[in-house]
Scaffold this motif. Structure first.
Motif, PDB file in Angstrom:
ATOM      1  N   SER A 375     -17.970  -6.859  -2.939  1.00 33.70           N
ATOM      2  CA  SER A 375     -16.572  -6.513  -3.176  1.00 33.70           C
ATOM      3  C   SER A 375     -16.375  -5.003  -3.193  1.00 33.70           C
ATOM      4  O   SER A 375     -17.335  -4.230  -3.175  1.00 33.70           O
ATOM      5  CB  SER A 375     -16.105  -7.116  -4.504  1.00 33.70           C
ATOM      6  OG  SER A 375     -16.152  -8.527  -4.457  1.00 33.70           O
ATOM      7  N   ALA A 376     -15.105  -4.610  -3.255  1.00 36.95           N
ATOM      8  CA  ALA A 376     -14.786  -3.187  -3.275  1.00 36.95           C
ATOM      9  C   ALA A 376     -15.371  -2.509  -4.511  1.00 36.95           C
ATOM     10  O   ALA A 376     -15.731  -1.333  -4.463  1.00 36.95           O
ATOM     11  CB  ALA A 376     -13.269  -2.998  -3.238  1.00 36.95           C
ATOM     12  N   ASP A 377     -15.447  -3.234  -5.615  1.00 36.26           N
ATOM     13  CA  ASP A 377     -16.125  -2.758  -6.826  1.00 36.26           C
ATOM     14  C   ASP A 377     -17.232  -3.748  -7.131  1.00 36.26           C
ATOM     15  O   ASP A 377     -16.963  -4.917  -7.443  1.00 36.26           O
ATOM     16  CB  ASP A 377     -15.150  -2.650  -7.995  1.00 36.26           C
ATOM     17  CG  ASP A 377     -14.170  -1.515  -7.814  1.00 36.26           C
ATOM     18  OD1 ASP A 377     -14.527  -0.367  -8.112  1.00 36.26           O
ATOM     19  OD2 ASP A 377     -13.039  -1.777  -7.354  1.00 36.26           O
ATOM     20  N   HIS A 378     -18.487  -3.285  -7.051  1.00 32.85           N
ATOM     21  CA  HIS A 378     -19.627  -4.199  -7.055  1.00 32.85           C
ATOM     22  C   HIS A 378     -20.619  -3.796  -8.139  1.00 32.85           C
ATOM     23  O   HIS A 378     -21.087  -2.655  -8.181  1.00 32.85           O
ATOM     24  CB  HIS A 378     -20.306  -4.180  -5.682  1.00 32.85           C
ATOM     25  CG  HIS A 378     -21.223  -5.327  -5.448  1.00 32.85           C
ATOM     26  ND1 HIS A 378     -20.774  -6.589  -5.135  1.00 32.85           N
ATOM     27  CD2 HIS A 378     -22.575  -5.415  -5.489  1.00 32.85           C
ATOM     28  CE1 HIS A 378     -21.800  -7.403  -4.975  1.00 32.85           C
ATOM     29  NE2 HIS A 378     -22.908  -6.711  -5.187  1.00 32.85           N
ATOM     30  N   PHE A 379     -20.932  -4.740  -9.041  1.00 32.48           N
ATOM     31  CA  PHE A 379     -21.890  -4.500 -10.113  1.00 32.48           C
ATOM     32  C   PHE A 379     -23.314  -4.714  -9.614  1.00 32.48           C
ATOM     33  O   PHE A 379     -23.594  -5.694  -8.917  1.00 32.48           O
ATOM     34  CB  PHE A 379     -21.632  -5.455 -11.288  1.00 32.48           C
ATOM     35  CG  PHE A 379     -20.415  -5.123 -12.096  1.00 32.48           C
ATOM     36  CD1 PHE A 379     -20.479  -4.168 -13.093  1.00 32.48           C
ATOM     37  CD2 PHE A 379     -19.205  -5.761 -11.870  1.00 32.48           C
ATOM     38  CE1 PHE A 379     -19.362  -3.853 -13.846  1.00 32.48           C
ATOM     39  CE2 PHE A 379     -18.086  -5.463 -12.618  1.00 32.48           C
ATOM     40  CZ  PHE A 379     -18.153  -4.504 -13.610  1.00 32.48           C
ATOM     41  N   VAL A 380     -24.209  -3.815 -10.011  1.00 32.88           N
ATOM     42  CA  VAL A 380     -25.642  -3.965  -9.727  1.00 32.88           C
ATOM     43  C   VAL A 380     -26.398  -3.749 -11.032  1.00 32.88           C
ATOM     44  O   VAL A 380     -25.948  -3.036 -11.932  1.00 32.88           O
ATOM     45  CB  VAL A 380     -26.123  -2.974  -8.646  1.00 32.88           C
ATOM     46  CG1 VAL A 380     -25.487  -3.277  -7.306  1.00 32.88           C
ATOM     47  CG2 VAL A 380     -25.843  -1.537  -9.056  1.00 32.88           C
ATOM     48  N   GLY A 381     -27.578  -4.360 -11.129  1.00 34.54           N
ATOM     49  CA  GLY A 381     -28.355  -4.309 -12.363  1.00 34.54           C
ATOM     50  C   GLY A 381     -29.336  -3.161 -12.435  1.00 34.54           C
ATOM     51  O   GLY A 381     -30.276  -3.214 -13.240  1.00 34.54           O
ATOM     52  N   ALA A 382     -29.148  -2.120 -11.631  1.00 33.67           N
ATOM     53  CA  ALA A 382     -30.091  -0.996 -11.606  1.00 33.67           C
ATOM     54  C   ALA A 382     -30.202  -0.346 -12.977  1.00 33.67           C
ATOM     55  O   ALA A 382     -29.206  -0.143 -13.674  1.00 33.67           O
ATOM     56  CB  ALA A 382     -29.627   0.044 -10.581  1.00 33.67           C
ATOM     57  N   GLY A 383     -31.427  -0.018 -13.356  1.00 37.18           N
ATOM     58  CA  GLY A 383     -31.677   0.704 -14.593  1.00 37.18           C
ATOM     59  C   GLY A 383     -32.001  -0.162 -15.791  1.00 37.18           C
ATOM     60  O   GLY A 383     -32.430   0.364 -16.822  1.00 37.18           O
ATOM     61  N   ALA A 384     -31.820  -1.477 -15.683  1.00 39.13           N
ATOM     62  CA  ALA A 384     -32.060  -2.339 -16.845  1.00 39.13           C
ATOM     63  C   ALA A 384     -33.503  -2.270 -17.306  1.00 39.13           C
ATOM     64  O   ALA A 384     -33.786  -2.188 -18.508  1.00 39.13           O
ATOM     65  CB  ALA A 384     -31.663  -3.775 -16.508  1.00 39.13           C
ATOM     66  N   ARG A 385     -34.439  -2.312 -16.364  1.00 42.16           N
ATOM     67  CA  ARG A 385     -35.852  -2.272 -16.733  1.00 42.16           C
ATOM     68  C   ARG A 385     -36.193  -0.957 -17.424  1.00 42.16           C
ATOM     69  O   ARG A 385     -36.945  -0.920 -18.403  1.00 42.16           O
ATOM     70  CB  ARG A 385     -36.714  -2.469 -15.490  1.00 42.16           C
ATOM     71  CG  ARG A 385     -38.220  -2.433 -15.765  1.00 42.16           C
ATOM     72  CD  ARG A 385     -39.044  -2.725 -14.518  1.00 42.16           C
ATOM     73  NE  ARG A 385     -38.924  -4.120 -14.108  1.00 42.16           N
ATOM     74  CZ  ARG A 385     -38.262  -4.529 -13.039  1.00 42.16           C
ATOM     75  NH1 ARG A 385     -37.655  -3.640 -12.260  1.00 42.16           N
ATOM     76  NH2 ARG A 385     -38.187  -5.796 -12.729  1.00 42.16           N
ATOM     77  N   GLN A 386     -35.636   0.152 -16.950  1.00 38.41           N
ATOM     78  CA  GLN A 386     -35.986   1.459 -17.498  1.00 38.41           C
ATOM     79  C   GLN A 386     -35.388   1.689 -18.888  1.00 38.41           C
ATOM     80  O   GLN A 386     -35.985   2.387 -19.706  1.00 38.41           O
ATOM     81  CB  GLN A 386     -35.534   2.572 -16.548  1.00 38.41           C
ATOM     82  CG  GLN A 386     -36.396   2.726 -15.316  1.00 38.41           C
ATOM     83  CD  GLN A 386     -36.244   1.573 -14.339  1.00 38.41           C
ATOM     84  OE1 GLN A 386     -35.194   0.935 -14.279  1.00 38.41           O
ATOM     85  NE2 GLN A 386     -37.284   1.303 -13.571  1.00 38.41           N
ATOM     86  N   VAL A 387     -34.204   1.145 -19.169  1.00 45.79           N
ATOM     87  CA  VAL A 387     -33.587   1.402 -20.467  1.00 45.79           C
ATOM     88  C   VAL A 387     -33.975   0.368 -21.519  1.00 45.79           C
ATOM     89  O   VAL A 387     -33.877   0.641 -22.726  1.00 45.79           O
ATOM     90  CB  VAL A 387     -32.045   1.463 -20.352  1.00 45.79           C
ATOM     91  CG1 VAL A 387     -31.623   2.587 -19.439  1.00 45.79           C
ATOM     92  CG2 VAL A 387     -31.461   0.142 -19.896  1.00 45.79           C
ATOM     93  N   LEU A 388     -34.421  -0.813 -21.094  1.00 44.28           N
ATOM     94  CA  LEU A 388     -34.728  -1.876 -22.050  1.00 44.28           C
ATOM     95  C   LEU A 388     -36.219  -2.095 -22.259  1.00 44.28           C
ATOM     96  O   LEU A 388     -36.657  -2.366 -23.376  1.00 44.28           O
ATOM     97  CB  LEU A 388     -34.082  -3.195 -21.594  1.00 44.28           C
ATOM     98  CG  LEU A 388     -32.565  -3.289 -21.725  1.00 44.28           C
ATOM     99  CD1 LEU A 388     -32.052  -4.558 -21.060  1.00 44.28           C
ATOM    100  CD2 LEU A 388     -32.142  -3.253 -23.184  1.00 44.28           C
ATOM    101  N   ASP A 389     -36.995  -2.028 -21.200  1.00 46.59           N
ATOM    102  CA  ASP A 389     -38.419  -2.321 -21.327  1.00 46.59           C
ATOM    103  C   ASP A 389     -39.153  -1.196 -22.056  1.00 46.59           C
ATOM    104  O   ASP A 389     -38.702  -0.049 -22.089  1.00 46.59           O
ATOM    105  CB  ASP A 389     -39.051  -2.513 -19.950  1.00 46.59           C
ATOM    106  CG  ASP A 389     -38.718  -3.875 -19.370  1.00 46.59           C
ATOM    107  OD1 ASP A 389     -37.917  -4.595 -19.985  1.00 46.59           O
ATOM    108  OD2 ASP A 389     -39.263  -4.215 -18.307  1.00 46.59           O
ATOM    109  N   ALA A 390     -40.299  -1.537 -22.601  1.00 45.76           N
ATOM    110  CA  ALA A 390     -41.144  -0.538 -23.259  1.00 45.76           C
ATOM    111  C   ALA A 390     -42.130   0.035 -22.255  1.00 45.76           C
ATOM    112  O   ALA A 390     -42.884  -0.712 -21.639  1.00 45.76           O
ATOM    113  CB  ALA A 390     -41.887  -1.169 -24.433  1.00 45.76           C
TER     114      ALA A 390
END
Length: 693
Positions: A375-390
């Motif tokens: 879509s014209a505005d599109h959500f992606v999950g980038a960064g989840a591993r870096q901000v949540l994982d240890a």
């Protein structure tokens, strides 16, 4: 590509802005004028550029998605006038703020580094921008070969990269900092809260910290949903479909024209990060779909790779989870199937010039196929591993806090991660010993050790395809060589080791190893994501990565280390986030990782396109710069294509950097126009061979 640019002129001299007045960025929109002008350049949407003004010399411009109201922007402006910068970074969304108070100009970056700020001395003052290439054009900069060497040798080490860029004289503002200009002079200041370097900050109870992550993610998604709905019209057809095409539906015809769908959509890969954003966006009150209330379902896109044979069971499980979640009545599910034409390394000749090199250049075409169906505005999950994982180095942080019992579960999980053969009684002891060594190693000694390893070409075997235990052991360090370091020349490695040694000498204790390594990994990922956005850009589309927003990063940093290091912590936190939002019916296997499918796709793409990739290194610019030997890289590429256990990420970085250099040197023209515009493009003269050190 969108960016903002401006400068602060010196307050002395007869006419300090005489040269500046003749320069204008190509395709620019002037927001305010001399003596310290500011422009917005590129295809900014009207709602992405907001300006509030208290008087003629006190104003605030916000670029990007910002969830603040106009009244909140004014409050932030008055706070910034008094020097309180954190107010400018506390709103939901992803944006860059520029404040002018008299002759003082303040430009804020973000915490992750996905929205960086660059600056350079120019015309007796300082020019700044949110892209490095326009500033390189402005000062006619040459290539900084030393920075390219550091980017390949130690990509996630701030000590090696410093504040530099691939362009000589163009500097980067570190994440979490702001650039403050006064009468042409520049200063960089941190807006993060000050914490003790000796002891850990007080940690929130796990339940309260998870609630904070949930609230921050919901606000980040809501900030996007509250914006204006956009309907791309690339062909000037008024949104009308040009007519039936045999074998193609409306979505396929739109994708063939190169346009996303109207409204809001999201990735739905079957992983926990993208699924969380898709389900939150579909479940929040409002209309996530297209304009004028039509099509209230959120468009969820799943990519189906039909050409990759390795990891097939994992891919089928991901697709099944995606289909299960797409049963939500507020989701419209689209599966994008692709074959060998969408593998990594396919069609390397075509692609845009990005601001900097990045590993995503070899996979941009693959991802663009998926995004074209979005879509014209599109959500992606980038960064989840870096901000949540240890990060594995956080095990050393636990030892520094005398929390030895919390190491039991993560160490036991590591012993089981590589299969039955790795379940040795020695694994927990080996990991514990490495964590204890890191906890007792001073920062300077750890950096100096990495510099020595570079000079002596000591690279751990785990980089070449070891298991989870080997990877964790290698990550238990203050700094380590990157996967591409083994193919660099001795001269290049020596130069990077000098950078590391200098950093170790001038910087004393800088905090705890786990926290520092986690921040460096996030900054590297955010920088790579920014290049990915440029390389895979679809016209009239905006990618939204809420996990890289300031407020989400802060909320995730508040998670206790004891919670982070538990096996499956990321999936557990995101499950709690969805549960708190009223979404509890998740498919079996939700939260499983997908590393195997990515590695299989990269190897299959390299095997399919090995001829074109090897030809890049027949006469590589990297060799002309003294960074690699062409013969060595060609041999490694052929061996990896045949299945040799070599670090595929390192080869991707080499290929991407070579591609970027070729596109940069083939470029014509500059970003500026006017009578005083630079007549030569950036890095004029190309790459010349370097003398041996």
């Amino acid at each position: 590509m969108r960016w903002l640019v401006g400068w602060s002129s010196t307050a002395t001299g007869a006419d300090p802005t005489e040269e500046a007045r003749t320069l204008v960025p190509v395709g620019a929109q002037l927001l305010w004028g001399d003596p310290d002008p500011l422009w917005a350049v590129g295809d900014w949407r009207p709602d992405e550029v907001r300006v509030v003004q208290a008087d003629a010399q006190t104003r605030l411009a916000v670029f990007g998605v910002c969830g603040a109201t106009d009244d909140q922007l004014r409050v932030g402006l008055f706070a910034a006038r008094g020097g309180a910068l954190r107010h400018l970074t506390a709103w939901p969304g992803s944006y860059t703020a520029v404040v002018q108070v008299g002759r003082r100009v303040t430009v804020t970056g973000d915490l992750a580094g996905a929205r960086p700020v660059f600056h350079t001395p120019w015309a007796g003052g300082t020019a700044y921008a949110t892209a490095a290439l326009p500033l390189a054009d402005l000062i006619e900069a040459g290539l900084d070969i030393g920075h390219l060497a550091a980017l390949l040798a130690c990509p996630d080490a701030p000590e090696a990269l410093g504040a530099g860029t691939p362009y000589e004289g163009v500097r980067r503002v570190p994440p979490g900092h702001a650039l403050v200009l006064r009468g042409g002079s520049s200063d960089i200041t941190s807006y993060e809260p000050t914490t003790s370097l000796a002891v850990a900050a007080p940690q929130l109870p796990p339940e309260q910290a998870v609630d904070g992550v949930r609230d921050a993610l919901i606000e980040a998604v809501r900030a996007r949903l509250a914006g204006v709905r956009h309907a791309p019209d690339p062909d000037g057809l008024g949104g009308l479909d040009p007519g039936p095409v045999p074998g193609m539906g409306p979505a396929e015809r739109r994708a063939a024209r190169g346009a996303p769908a109207p409204g809001v959509g999201a990735d739905l890969s079957g992983g926990s990060a993208s699924a969380t954003l898709a389900l939150l966006a579909a479940g929040l009150p409002g209309v996530p779909g297209t304009v004028n209330g039509r099509g209230e379902r959120l468009l969820a896109v799943t990519f189906n790779d039909r050409a990759t044979h390795g990891g097939q069971s994992y891919r089928e499980a991901e697709l099944e989870r995606a289909r299960s979640m797409a049963a939500n009545p507020r989701l419209h599910h689209v599966v994008v199937a692709a074959g060998e034409e969408a593998l990594p390394y396919a069609d390397l000749e075509n692609g845009p010039l990005t601001d900097e090199p990045g590993p995503s250049l070899v996979t941009a075409g693959r991802h663009r196929r998926r995004l074209l169906a979005g879509s014209a505005d599109h959500f992606v999950g980038a960064g989840a591993r870096q901000v949540l994982d240890a990060h594995p180095a956080r095990l050393a942080d636990l030892l520094m806090d005398r929390r030895r019992r919390h190491l039991l579960r993560p160490v036991t999980a590591l012993a089981r991660a590589d299969g039955p053969l790795s379940q040795s009684a020695l694994v927990p002891f080996t990991v514990y010993r490495a964590a204890r060594k890191l906890a007792r190693t001073p920062y300077g000694a750890g950096i100096a050790e990495t510099a020595t390893r570079l000079r002596e070409r000591q690279f751990p075997d785990e980089v070449a395809g070891g298991g989870a235990v080997d990877a964790s052991l290698a990550a238990l360090s203050w700094c380590r060589p990157g996967p591409a370091a083994r193919w660099l020349t001795g001269e290049a490695l020596a130069e990077v080791s000098v950078r590391l040694t200098a950093a170790a000498d001038r910087t004393p204790a800088v905090g705890r190893p786990g926290e520092r390594r986690a921040r460096a990994a996030l900054a590297r990922h955010a920088a790579d994501h920014r290049i990915f956005e440029q390389a895979a850009e679809v016209r009239n589309q905006r990618l939204h990565a809420p996990f890289l927003d300031n407020q989400v990063v802060l909320a995730c940093r508040a998670l206790p280390d004891t919670l982070r290091v538990q096996p499956g912590a990321r999936a557990a936190v995101l499950r709690a986030v969805l549960s708190g939002a009223g979404i509890r019916d998740l498919p079996p296997g939700w939260g499983a990782t997908s590393h195997l499918t990515h590695a299989a796709a990269v190897r299959a793409g390299l095997r399919t396109s090995i001829g074109d990739v090897v030809r890049l290194f027949d006469a590589p610019l990297l060799a002309d710069a003294g960074l690699v030997e062409a013969r060595v890289v060609r041999k490694a590429l052929r061996a990896a294509a045949e299945g040799a256990p070599l670090p595929l990420d390192g080869l991707a970085e080499l290929v991407s950097t070579e591609l970027w250099l070729r596109r940069l040197l083939a470029r014509r023209g500059t970003c500026w126009t006017g009578t005083a515009a630079p007549r030569r493009r950036a890095v004029a003269g190309g790459v010349t061979p370097r003398p041996s050190l």
